[in-house]
Write an enzyme that holds these catalytic residues in place. Structure first.
Site, PDB file in Angstrom:
ATOM      1  N   TYR A  26      -1.789  -0.853  10.942  1.00 13.96           N
ATOM      2  CA  TYR A  26      -1.912  -1.496   9.626  1.00 13.96           C
ATOM      3  C   TYR A  26      -0.712  -1.157   8.745  1.00 13.96           C
ATOM      4  CZ  TYR A  26      -3.272  -1.902   4.680  1.00 13.96           C
ATOM      5  OH  TYR A  26      -3.273  -2.173   3.328  1.00 13.96           O
ATOM      6  N   THR A  64       0.817  -1.209   0.000  1.00 20.26           N
ATOM      7  CA  THR A  64       0.000   0.000   0.000  1.00 20.26           C
ATOM      8  C   THR A  64       0.858   1.270   0.000  1.00 20.26           C
ATOM      9  OG1 THR A  64      -1.462   1.271   1.464  1.00 20.26           O
ATOM     10  CG2 THR A  64      -0.126  -0.367   2.526  1.00 20.26           C
ATOM     11  N   ASP A  65       0.279   2.365  -0.467  1.00 22.70           N
ATOM     12  CA  ASP A  65       0.957   3.670  -0.380  1.00 22.70           C
ATOM     13  C   ASP A  65       1.018   4.150   1.070  1.00 22.70           C
ATOM     14  OD1 ASP A  65      -1.771   4.249  -0.051  1.00 22.70           O
ATOM     15  OD2 ASP A  65      -1.899   5.620  -1.761  1.00 22.70           O
ATOM     16  N   GLU A  66       0.191   3.540   1.954  1.00 20.98           N
ATOM     17  CA  GLU A  66       0.117   4.019   3.341  1.00 20.98           C
ATOM     18  C   GLU A  66       1.428   3.831   4.086  1.00 20.98           C
ATOM     19  OE1 GLU A  66      -3.563   3.144   5.366  1.00 20.98           O
ATOM     20  OE2 GLU A  66      -4.610   2.917   3.464  1.00 20.98           O
ATOM     21  N   LYS A  94       2.320  -3.557   7.327  1.00 21.50           N
ATOM     22  CA  LYS A  94       2.590  -3.743   5.889  1.00 21.50           C
ATOM     23  C   LYS A  94       4.026  -3.329   5.576  1.00 21.50           C
ATOM     24  CE  LYS A  94       0.174  -4.859   2.937  1.00 21.50           C
ATOM     25  NZ  LYS A  94      -0.187  -6.193   2.385  1.00 21.50           N
TER      26      LYS A  94
END
Ligand code: NAD
Ligand code: TYD
Length: 334
Positions: free
Chosen positions: A149, A125-127, A153
């Protein structure tokens, strides 16, 4: 090509299983999924029985189970979609996220390395990059995650890179913007708001709604992963971004208009702790080196997504009246 795909009973994984089986005659696919609350075999009804498809219920963090699956199937390629994925749940249940997104990824890497897998694609993810006020992230931007989260990741992604540097294991990490489309579990913004509006319920906007997210429709993401499967370079990372950036409030207004509802349906609620303000990806590398480009606009994608939820009321109704309802009440309504 033998593909072991994890998390294929979830939203994006099931879309990719369908995409690959429909498009590629050269692929034999095994789907490994633990069937958590987000895993749903109803998402795969149309591929069950396909001659090149099989399903194994297993936890990617279970070493013995993974050894058995790899010994039996001998995959050439692994695509890791399996994860705990909802930021709000990660705030109340962080250990589930570390177990699957960190230990699960490590377990899968170790089984893949022992079994001689020739390509491992990590769906991330970009997060992991945190929050950016202006400009865009490229693949060299350091990770700075905000939630349990995104931190989990990021740890999984670091392990994929470490396996490349330490063992020469051919892992590739992908950082994508927010997905939307059919089969998305109605806890994420778009399916939650669509189904609440169809049920004539309020839609909870966190804080001031001025947070910016970048959006990709499912078929564009599937095509991006296919280009990485075919031509992605071992040890590299690829951002999967569309440039389709919009505030949550602007997005909410589009959904209200599509569903003939008014601003009265909006309920401004307490902000998410650690809420990232803005995400923005530079996807030049994927576009220029692998030739991928997104095709679906936000407006077209939203129209077809709304139509899908209108046409599949039984699918989301079953979810919203079960586990989801208990979770939602616990989180937001005491
Ligand atoms: P999802 O929550 O809809 O589905 C996750 C799937 O993984 C479920 O089928 C679940 O049963 C399975 N799973 C969970 N833990 C498991 C375990 N320990 N072992 C085996 N299976 C397990 O997820 P999604 O939204 O489709 O996301 C798929 C992937 O894409 C995730 O890795 C996520 O981090 C990443 N991602 C998601 C988004 C997004 O907007 N949803 C954006 C970028 C990246
Ligand atoms: P979400 O769909 O949970 O994805 P992510 O947190 O991974 O980006 O949330 C998208 C954005 O919408 C995020 O800024 C949080 C916000 N949001 C709301 O305002 N209300 C909601 O009920 C949800 C689920 C999210």
């Amino acid at each position: 090509m033998k593909v072991l795909l994890t998390g294929g009973a979830g939203f994006m994984g099931s879309n990719m299983v369908r995409y690959l089986l429909n498009k590629r005659q050269d692929i034999e696919l095994v789907n490994v999924d633990k069937l958590t609350y987000a895993g749903n075999l109803d998402n795969l009804k149309d591929v069950t029985g396909h001659p090149h498809y099989s399903f194994v219920k297993a936890d990617i963090a279970d070493r013995e189970a993974m050894e058995r699956v790899f010994k039996k199937f001998h995959p050439d390629v692994v695509i890791n979609y399996a994860a705990e994925t909802h930021v709000d749940r990660s705030i109340s249940r962080p250990f589930d996220f570390a177990m699957t997104d960190v230990i699960g990824t490590l377990t899968l890497l170790e089984s893949s390395r022992a079994s001689g897998v020739t390509k491992f694609v990590q769906i991330s993810t970009d997060e992991v990059y945190g929050s950016i006020e202006d400009g865009e992230w490229n693949e060299s931007t350091p990770f700075d995650p905000s939630s349990p989260y995104s931190a989990s990741k990021a740890s999984g992604d670091h392990l994929v890179h470490a396996y490349w540097k330490t063992y020469g294991f051919p892992g590739i990490v992908t950082h994508s913007c927010n997905f939307f489309g059919p089969y998305q579990y109605p806890e994420k913004l778009i399916p939650l708001f669509i189904t609440n509006l169809l049920e004539k319920k309020k839609i909870p906007v966190y804080g001031d709604g001025a947070q910016v997210r970048e959006w990709i429709f499912v078929s564009d993401h599937c095509a991006a992963i296919e280009s990485i499967l075919d031509r992605g370079v071992a040890g590299e990372s690829y951002n999967i971004g569309t440039g389709n950036r919009i505030t949550n409030l602007e997005l909410t207004k589009k959904l209200l208009a599509t569903l003939d509802a008014t601003d009265d349906s909006i309920e401004y609620v307490k902000d998410r702790p650690g809420h990232d303000r803005r995400y923005a990806l530079d996807a030049t590398k994927l576009k220029s080196t692998l030739g991928w480009k997104p095709i679906v606009s936000i407006d077209d994608g939203l129209r077809s997504t709304v139509q899908w939820y209108r046409d599949h009321e039984a699918w989301w109704h079953k979810i919203k009246s079960g586990e989801y309802l208990a979770y939602y009440k616990e989180q937001y309504h005491g």
